[in-house]
Design an enzyme around this catalytic site. Structure first.
Site, PDB file in Angstrom:
ATOM      1  N   LYS A 199       0.858  -1.188   0.000  1.00  0.00           N
ATOM      2  CA  LYS A 199       0.000   0.000   0.000  1.00  0.00           C
ATOM      3  C   LYS A 199       0.889   1.231   0.000  1.00  0.00           C
ATOM      4  O   LYS A 199       1.692   1.430   0.902  1.00  0.00           O
ATOM      5  CB  LYS A 199      -0.917  -0.012   1.223  1.00  0.00           C
ATOM      6  N   ARG A 209     -10.585  10.348   1.636  1.00  0.00           N
ATOM      7  CA  ARG A 209     -10.448  10.983   2.947  1.00  0.00           C
ATOM      8  C   ARG A 209     -11.622  11.918   3.220  1.00  0.00           C
ATOM      9  O   ARG A 209     -11.945  12.182   4.365  1.00  0.00           O
ATOM     10  CB  ARG A 209      -9.079  11.647   3.059  1.00  0.00           C
ATOM     11  N   ARG A 221       1.235  10.092   5.744  1.00  0.00           N
ATOM     12  CA  ARG A 221       1.367   8.671   6.072  1.00  0.00           C
ATOM     13  C   ARG A 221       2.665   8.051   5.530  1.00  0.00           C
ATOM     14  O   ARG A 221       2.794   6.840   5.464  1.00  0.00           O
ATOM     15  CB  ARG A 221       0.172   7.907   5.505  1.00  0.00           C
ATOM     16  N   GLU A 237       7.091  -6.770   1.313  1.00  0.00           N
ATOM     17  CA  GLU A 237       5.921  -6.647   2.183  1.00  0.00           C
ATOM     18  C   GLU A 237       4.935  -7.797   1.958  1.00  0.00           C
ATOM     19  O   GLU A 237       4.361  -8.334   2.902  1.00  0.00           O
ATOM     20  CB  GLU A 237       5.209  -5.313   1.926  1.00  0.00           C
ATOM     21  N   LYS A 252      -2.338  -1.591  -3.736  1.00  0.00           N
ATOM     22  CA  LYS A 252      -3.164  -0.392  -3.736  1.00  0.00           C
ATOM     23  C   LYS A 252      -2.284   0.840  -3.854  1.00  0.00           C
ATOM     24  O   LYS A 252      -1.294   0.923  -3.129  1.00  0.00           O
ATOM     25  CB  LYS A 252      -3.931  -0.378  -2.412  1.00  0.00           C
ATOM     26  N   SER A 278     -10.098   5.758  -4.690  1.00  0.00           N
ATOM     27  CA  SER A 278     -10.999   6.896  -4.892  1.00  0.00           C
ATOM     28  C   SER A 278     -10.510   7.881  -5.950  1.00  0.00           C
ATOM     29  O   SER A 278     -11.303   8.389  -6.737  1.00  0.00           O
ATOM     30  CB  SER A 278     -11.199   7.612  -3.559  1.00  0.00           C
ATOM     31  N   TYR A 317     -15.232   1.210  -6.791  1.00  0.00           N
ATOM     32  CA  TYR A 317     -16.485   1.908  -6.487  1.00  0.00           C
ATOM     33  C   TYR A 317     -17.510   1.694  -7.600  1.00  0.00           C
ATOM     34  O   TYR A 317     -18.674   2.027  -7.434  1.00  0.00           O
ATOM     35  CB  TYR A 317     -16.198   3.401  -6.252  1.00  0.00           C
TER      36      TYR A 317
END
Ligand code: PBG
Length: 329
Positions: A199, A209, A221, A237, A252, A278, A317
């Site tokens: 990610k 957000r 982040r 990872e 992602k 998004s 979505y």
């Protein structure tokens, strides 16, 4: 006939729709699509998310309806995000059995739990007043190991509420192992973990957000999510998460990271998921609203590209809309 006459003619197989369909290797199936849904505590009716046309912050009631419609359209699963009315430093609402996500998960388990896969995003950013994905040290850093204890508790709360799959998205080191251990010791050995393994610290999460009301109140982040330029981090990872007990691994965002999806898909023997986030959604919607893109074709092209790269599962979505279109033509 000239000396340059082409002997091999790839165009032969592109001549008709029937031929193209026969020789296609990649398809987008409703059952591999997962729809992200947002539920918000304390609102009287569903509210649109301005930066994500067509996406709503749901009430418990409107959530049930949206979920039932999506399942009816043939999607493979749902992933739920909660927006609590009250946030605090430790994200207390995240594992409160009476918290909005747990209540909504129980609603969905009753409504569609036998017909679909219920996933729960497992993180703290929607629940903390500072908007970070973990609890903080006194100096304001995200405290990895203290956060793992919170994640372990949230996993159990979500499983108890009816989640079939928990999806840790906070990128803490050791999160999959901590969650696996706590699920197992609480008797939820059959609840699966879909790890957001690779990610990235991405600007493509901007509209989310708004939807989840979780923008960090200070900093960003980058100290826990991956650097887009750190190419070798992804597989590292992913392999760590598999070692810790992940059942599904996720990459992602999706479209800007097709190379990562392809390399992970080639390297692992687990289902690979990709999250069309998004910003990927908003970009297409905005261009289409201006008449600059053929919306429906672009949507299918992006989903096909993500599948072609090697994703077995796509979080999008557009899941319900696309599933319906694929079924009804
Ligand atoms: C964190 C989380 C985020 C998204 C999914 N889970 C936001 C973030 O990491 O900042 C983003 C999804 C999207 O942009 O569609 N709980």
């Amino acid at each position: 006939m000239t000396a340059n006459y082409p002997v091999t003619r790839p165009r032969r197989l592109r001549k008709t729709q029937a031929l193209r369909r026969l020789v296609a290797q990649v398809d987008v199936r409703p059952s591999s699509l997962v729809l992200p849904l947002f539920v918000k505590e304390g609102i009287g009716e569903a509210q649109p998310v301005p930066s994500m046309p067509g996406v709503m912050q749901h009430t418990r009631d409107s959530l049930r309806k949206a979920a039932a419609e999506a399942v009816d359209a043939g999607i493979g699963g749902l992933i739920l995000f909660g927006v609590p009315a009250v946030k605090d430093g430790r994200g207390s609402a995240a594992d409160d059995p009476r918290g909005i996500v747990q209540l909504a998960l129980a609603d969905l388990a009753a409504e569609v739990g036998h017909d679909t896969v219920l996933m729960a995003d497992l993180c703290l950013d929607e629940y903390t007043d500072h908007g970070h994905c973990g609890v903080l040290t006194p100096s304001g850093e995200v405290d990895n190991d203290a956060t793992l204890e919170r994640y372990a508790a949230i996993a159990v709360a979500q499983a108890a509420a009816g989640a079939h799959v928990v999806a840790p998205s906070g990128m803490m080191d050791g999160q999959v192992a901590a969650i696996r251990a706590s699920l197992d010791s609480a008797g939820f050995g059959d609840v699966a973990i879909c790890a957001y393994s690779a990610k990235y610290a991405s600007a493509f999460y901007g509209p989310f957000r708004d939807a989840a009301e979780c923008a960090p109140q200070f900093g960003d982040r980058s100290s826990y999510q991956q650097d887009p330029a750190a190419a070798k981090d992804a597989l590292r990872e992913v392999l760590l998460d598999i070692d810790e007990g992940a059942d599904i691994v996720m990459i992602k965002p999706a479209l800007g990271y097709l190379d990562v999806i392809a390399s992970v898909a080639a390297a692992v023997q687990l289902p690979v998921a990709a999250y069309q986030v998004s910003g990927e959604f908003a970009m297409v919607e905005a261009a289409a609203a201006n008449g600059w893109l053929d919306r429906d074709r672009v949507i299918m092209e992006t989903l096909t590209a993500i599948r072609r790269a090697g994703a077995d599962i796509i979080l999008t979505y557009w899941a319900a809309e696309v599933a319906r279109r694929l079924v009804t033509g």
